[in-house]
Motif scaffolding. Structure first.
Motif, PDB file in Angstrom:
ATOM      1  N   ASN A   1      20.908  -7.387 -24.709  1.00  0.00           N
ATOM      2  CA  ASN A   1      21.298  -5.984 -25.679  1.00  0.00           C
ATOM      3  C   ASN A   1      22.398  -6.583 -25.222  1.00  0.00           C
ATOM      4  OD1 ASN A   1      19.254  -6.062 -26.744  1.00  0.00           O
ATOM      5  ND2 ASN A   1      18.528  -3.735 -25.403  1.00  0.00           N
ATOM      6  N   ALA A   2      22.839  -6.744 -24.024  1.00  0.00           N
ATOM      7  CA  ALA A   2      24.790  -6.487 -23.224  1.00  0.00           C
ATOM      8  C   ALA A   2      25.244  -7.975 -23.609  1.00  0.00           C
ATOM      9  CB  ALA A   2      24.919  -6.174 -21.529  1.00  0.00           C
ATOM     10  N   VAL A   3      24.811  -8.740 -23.555  1.00  0.00           N
ATOM     11  CA  VAL A   3      25.573  -9.896 -24.315  1.00  0.00           C
ATOM     12  C   VAL A   3      25.609 -10.371 -25.289  1.00  0.00           C
ATOM     13  CG1 VAL A   3      25.417 -12.403 -24.565  1.00  0.00           C
ATOM     14  CG2 VAL A   3      24.076 -11.477 -22.117  1.00  0.00           C
ATOM     15  N   LYS A   4      24.477  -9.320 -26.520  1.00  0.00           N
ATOM     16  CA  LYS A   4      25.147  -9.927 -28.590  1.00  0.00           C
ATOM     17  C   LYS A   4      25.795  -8.742 -28.652  1.00  0.00           C
ATOM     18  CE  LYS A   4      19.939  -9.692 -28.856  1.00  0.00           C
ATOM     19  NZ  LYS A   4      18.351  -8.379 -29.140  1.00  0.00           N
ATOM     20  N   LYS A   5      27.084  -7.736 -27.169  1.00  0.00           N
ATOM     21  CA  LYS A   5      27.985  -7.533 -28.021  1.00  0.00           C
ATOM     22  C   LYS A   5      28.809  -9.032 -28.048  1.00  0.00           C
ATOM     23  CE  LYS A   5      27.843  -2.938 -25.146  1.00  0.00           C
ATOM     24  NZ  LYS A   5      27.616  -2.309 -26.424  1.00  0.00           N
ATOM     25  N   LEU A   6      28.430  -9.982 -27.854  1.00  0.00           N
ATOM     26  CA  LEU A   6      29.561 -10.932 -28.188  1.00  0.00           C
ATOM     27  C   LEU A   6      29.782 -12.057 -28.857  1.00  0.00           C
ATOM     28  CD1 LEU A   6      28.813 -12.479 -24.239  1.00  0.00           C
ATOM     29  CD2 LEU A   6      31.094 -11.507 -25.114  1.00  0.00           C
ATOM     30  N   ASP A   7      28.825 -11.528 -30.229  1.00  0.00           N
ATOM     31  CA  ASP A   7      28.330 -11.933 -31.117  1.00  0.00           C
ATOM     32  C   ASP A   7      29.685 -11.079 -32.289  1.00  0.00           C
ATOM     33  OD1 ASP A   7      26.769 -13.196 -30.580  1.00  0.00           O
ATOM     34  OD2 ASP A   7      24.536 -11.786 -31.574  1.00  0.00           O
ATOM     35  N   ASP A   8      29.447  -9.951 -31.604  1.00  0.00           N
ATOM     36  CA  ASP A   8      30.921 -10.027 -32.861  1.00  0.00           C
ATOM     37  C   ASP A   8      32.680  -9.967 -32.127  1.00  0.00           C
ATOM     38  OD1 ASP A   8      29.018  -8.378 -34.132  1.00  0.00           O
ATOM     39  OD2 ASP A   8      29.213  -6.680 -32.841  1.00  0.00           O
ATOM     40  N   ILE A   9      32.852 -10.553 -31.488  1.00  0.00           N
ATOM     41  CA  ILE A   9      34.166 -10.819 -30.602  1.00  0.00           C
ATOM     42  C   ILE A   9      34.999 -11.985 -31.651  1.00  0.00           C
ATOM     43  CG2 ILE A   9      35.801 -11.838 -28.894  1.00  0.00           C
ATOM     44  CD1 ILE A   9      33.482 -11.104 -27.397  1.00  0.00           C
TER      45      ILE A   9
ATOM     46  N   ILE B   1      35.369 -10.336 -19.491  1.00  0.00           N
ATOM     47  CA  ILE B   1      35.317  -9.640 -21.595  1.00  0.00           C
ATOM     48  C   ILE B   1      34.199  -9.373 -21.109  1.00  0.00           C
ATOM     49  CG2 ILE B   1      35.592 -10.893 -23.719  1.00  0.00           C
ATOM     50  CD1 ILE B   1      36.997 -13.281 -23.131  1.00  0.00           C
ATOM     51  N   MET B   2      33.121  -9.403 -20.976  1.00  0.00           N
ATOM     52  CA  MET B   2      31.839  -8.098 -21.146  1.00  0.00           C
ATOM     53  C   MET B   2      32.336  -6.564 -20.419  1.00  0.00           C
ATOM     54  SD  MET B   2      28.858  -9.270 -21.752  1.00  0.00           S
ATOM     55  CE  MET B   2      27.158  -8.881 -20.771  1.00  0.00           C
TER      56      MET B   2
ATOM     57  N   ARG C   1      40.723 -17.147 -12.442  1.00  0.00           N
ATOM     58  CA  ARG C   1      41.605 -17.182 -13.777  1.00  0.00           C
ATOM     59  C   ARG C   1      40.578 -17.020 -15.145  1.00  0.00           C
ATOM     60  NH1 ARG C   1      42.969 -21.395 -10.352  1.00  0.00           N
ATOM     61  NH2 ARG C   1      41.312 -23.196 -11.709  1.00  0.00           N
ATOM     62  N   ALA C   2      40.411 -16.120 -15.485  1.00  0.00           N
ATOM     63  CA  ALA C   2      39.683 -15.754 -16.842  1.00  0.00           C
ATOM     64  C   ALA C   2      40.408 -15.650 -18.179  1.00  0.00           C
ATOM     65  CB  ALA C   2      39.000 -14.402 -16.028  1.00  0.00           C
ATOM     66  N   LEU C   3      40.104 -15.521 -19.873  1.00  0.00           N
ATOM     67  CA  LEU C   3      40.753 -15.552 -20.001  1.00  0.00           C
ATOM     68  C   LEU C   3      40.928 -13.736 -20.740  1.00  0.00           C
ATOM     69  CD1 LEU C   3      39.448 -18.354 -22.718  1.00  0.00           C
ATOM     70  CD2 LEU C   3      41.610 -18.282 -21.257  1.00  0.00           C
ATOM     71  N   THR C   4      42.141 -13.594 -21.096  1.00  0.00           N
ATOM     72  CA  THR C   4      42.202 -12.443 -21.516  1.00  0.00           C
ATOM     73  C   THR C   4      40.771 -12.895 -23.294  1.00  0.00           C
ATOM     74  OG1 THR C   4      43.722 -12.529 -23.287  1.00  0.00           O
ATOM     75  CG2 THR C   4      43.957 -11.870 -20.911  1.00  0.00           C
ATOM     76  N   LEU C   5      40.787 -10.991 -23.910  1.00  0.00           N
ATOM     77  CA  LEU C   5      40.181 -11.736 -25.293  1.00  0.00           C
ATOM     78  C   LEU C   5      41.012 -11.678 -26.146  1.00  0.00           C
ATOM     79  CD1 LEU C   5      37.510 -10.707 -26.679  1.00  0.00           C
ATOM     80  CD2 LEU C   5      39.089  -8.246 -27.072  1.00  0.00           C
ATOM     81  N   GLU C   6      42.314 -12.032 -26.168  1.00  0.00           N
ATOM     82  CA  GLU C   6      43.599 -12.574 -27.196  1.00  0.00           C
ATOM     83  C   GLU C   6      43.130 -13.753 -26.579  1.00  0.00           C
ATOM     84  OE1 GLU C   6      47.946 -12.097 -27.583  1.00  0.00           O
ATOM     85  OE2 GLU C   6      47.364 -11.251 -26.714  1.00  0.00           O
TER      86      GLU C   6
ATOM     87  N   SER D   1      28.633 -22.424 -21.947  1.00  0.00           N
ATOM     88  CA  SER D   1      28.592 -21.639 -20.737  1.00  0.00           C
ATOM     89  C   SER D   1      29.182 -19.883 -21.217  1.00  0.00           C
ATOM     90  CB  SER D   1      29.884 -22.284 -19.998  1.00  0.00           C
ATOM     91  OG  SER D   1      29.780 -21.687 -18.741  1.00  0.00           O
ATOM     92  N   PHE D   2      29.993 -19.414 -21.791  1.00  0.00           N
ATOM     93  CA  PHE D   2      30.361 -18.825 -22.309  1.00  0.00           C
ATOM     94  C   PHE D   2      29.223 -18.281 -22.624  1.00  0.00           C
ATOM     95  CE2 PHE D   2      31.961 -15.095 -24.556  1.00  0.00           C
ATOM     96  CZ  PHE D   2      33.413 -14.501 -23.211  1.00  0.00           C
TER      97      PHE D   2
END
Length: 400
Positions: free
Chosen positions: A392-400, A355-356, A211-216, A242-243
């Motif tokens: 650097n990959a994880v930093k993409k999460l800052d913009d979500i 989400i990544m 189970r995973a959450l959608t981006l929305e 955790s995320f």
């Protein structure tokens, strides 16, 4: 088989500073310590006896001698009968217990006690759950020879009727299989009666849907308004932390110490796989850490383990209690945020990977993170990449 008996003190003192006295037996490199009801201060014990400073030292030394002689007589009796005894059989004889070792439930209790004593509390809990299920299906008089392939088929049907799904049934069957293998090793059950050659646990479809959450839905969770439900904030923080830490699981969050954070990085070893992690903290994860910085006076980051001197049993009970509360509160948050996905602590872990991937991070980099049926494979893939690539990959999460 060489066997030795010795009178020893416990390795840890009691609250009053005294140490329990044990009879220790070592056989085939296996060790068992049996309490004999005496205690003393460490400085009053030497060479398997009490010193003069110990109260009633003469009388209690006589007790020690009698206990050791009794133990040696029991061992000699086993040897004269040419019996390859187990340490559990020795203890039963030493304590005068008349236990029918052909019965399953007493053997369950014996193994659970051994696991608890050695602080393997998760395994002890797993055996307890299986024992309780078996007791409800049968009774405490069930023998090892009663556990046939037909018995297991009926046990499976019973568990299914009680609402267990394939995963839960397979879990209990594996624990029962493990117990039976131990019984065979200890000569309690014959190899010829082993039922799992015919009854296959693999037939149970244990692969569960991740189970995973959608981006929305993740955005709904992230932006949920908990102004009127402040008691849910802790669960919200744990999920988000955790995320933002590559799906750190609850046990590792629980054990995370302030000393594990150096130069804005978390460096820790995952409890389950023993994989080593070094990850950069993003701003949002740092905010959560700072929120709890003055709320916990122990060495731990989060107020889950409340002080540094907790025993393994206290830690296991605390984990079970807080994790249950965490998952309950996540379901409450899901209702407020209008998220239909059944939320648990593990959803944060899988949502991170999903989400990544959906935001364009290379599949090779995340290696289907937490999507592998074998977690070791995922960890092996991750080790192939430099920390800077992952950061650097994880930093993409800052913009979500």
């Amino acid at each position: 088989m060489n066997t030795s008996v010795k009178i020893v003190l416990d390795s840890r003192p009691m609250s009053n500073g005294q140490y329990s006295v044990y009879l220790q037996i070592i056989k085939a490199r296996q060790r068992k310590k049996i309490k004999i009801g005496l205690k003393c201060f460490k400085e009053n014990f030497e060479n398997e006896q009490f010193l003069k400073a110990h109260p009633n030292y003469k009388e209690e030394n006589k007790i020690l001698i009698k206990r050791k002689v009794k133990a040696e007589d029991i061992i000699r009796g086993f040897q004269l009968d040419d019996k390859d005894f187990s340490l559990e059989e020795f203890e039963d004889k030493f304590r005068g217990k008349q236990i029918n070792r052909k019965l399953v439930i007493p053997f369950f209790d014996e193994i659970i006690d051994e696991l608890t004593t050695s602080h393997r509390l998760g395994n002890a809990r797993a055996y307890s759950e299986t024992k309780n299920a078996l007791l409800k299906f049968s009774n405490d008089k069930v023998k090892f020879t009663d556990i046939t392939p037909e018995f297991l088929e009926k046990f499976e049907v019973y568990m299914r009727f009680r609402g267990n799904r394939d995963g839960g049934i397979a879990f209990k069957m594996r624990e029962l299989r493990s117990l039976i293998k131990k019984a065979i090793q200890r000569k309690i059950m014959s190899k010829d009666d082993y039922p799992f050659d015919e009854y296959k646990i693999s037939k149970l479809k244990t692969k569960t849907k991740k189970r995973a959450l959608t981006l929305e839905d993740f955005r709904k969770f992230k932006n949920v308004d908990l102004t009127e439900r402040p008691e849910l904030l802790e669960a919200y923080h744990y999920f988000m932390f955790s995320f933002y830490t590559r799906g750190m699981n609850f046990v590792d969050m629980m054990k995370l110490k302030k000393s594990d954070i150096k130069n804005n990085r978390i460096i820790y070893t995952r409890s389950k796989t023993k994989g080593n992690f070094s990850l950069e903290l993003n701003a949002k994860a740092n905010e959560i850490i700072n929120y709890y910085s003055d709320k916990n006076q122990s060495d731990y980051v989060f107020p889950i383990l409340l002080h540094n001197e907790m025993t393994p049993l206290q830690i296991e009970n605390r984990k079970h209690k807080v994790l249950s509360r965490f998952n309950y509160k996540l379901r409450e948050i899901a209702k407020i945020a209008k998220i239909e996905t059944h939320l648990t602590s593990y959803v944060a872990r899988h949502s991170f990977a999903t989400i990544m991937k959906n935001t364009g991070v290379s599949t090779d980099v995340i290696s289907e993170l937490m999507g592998h049926s074998n977690v070791q494979i995922t960890m092996t893939y991750l080790k192939e990449f430099d920390n800077s690539i992952l950061d650097n990959a994880v930093k993409k999460l800052d913009d979500i």
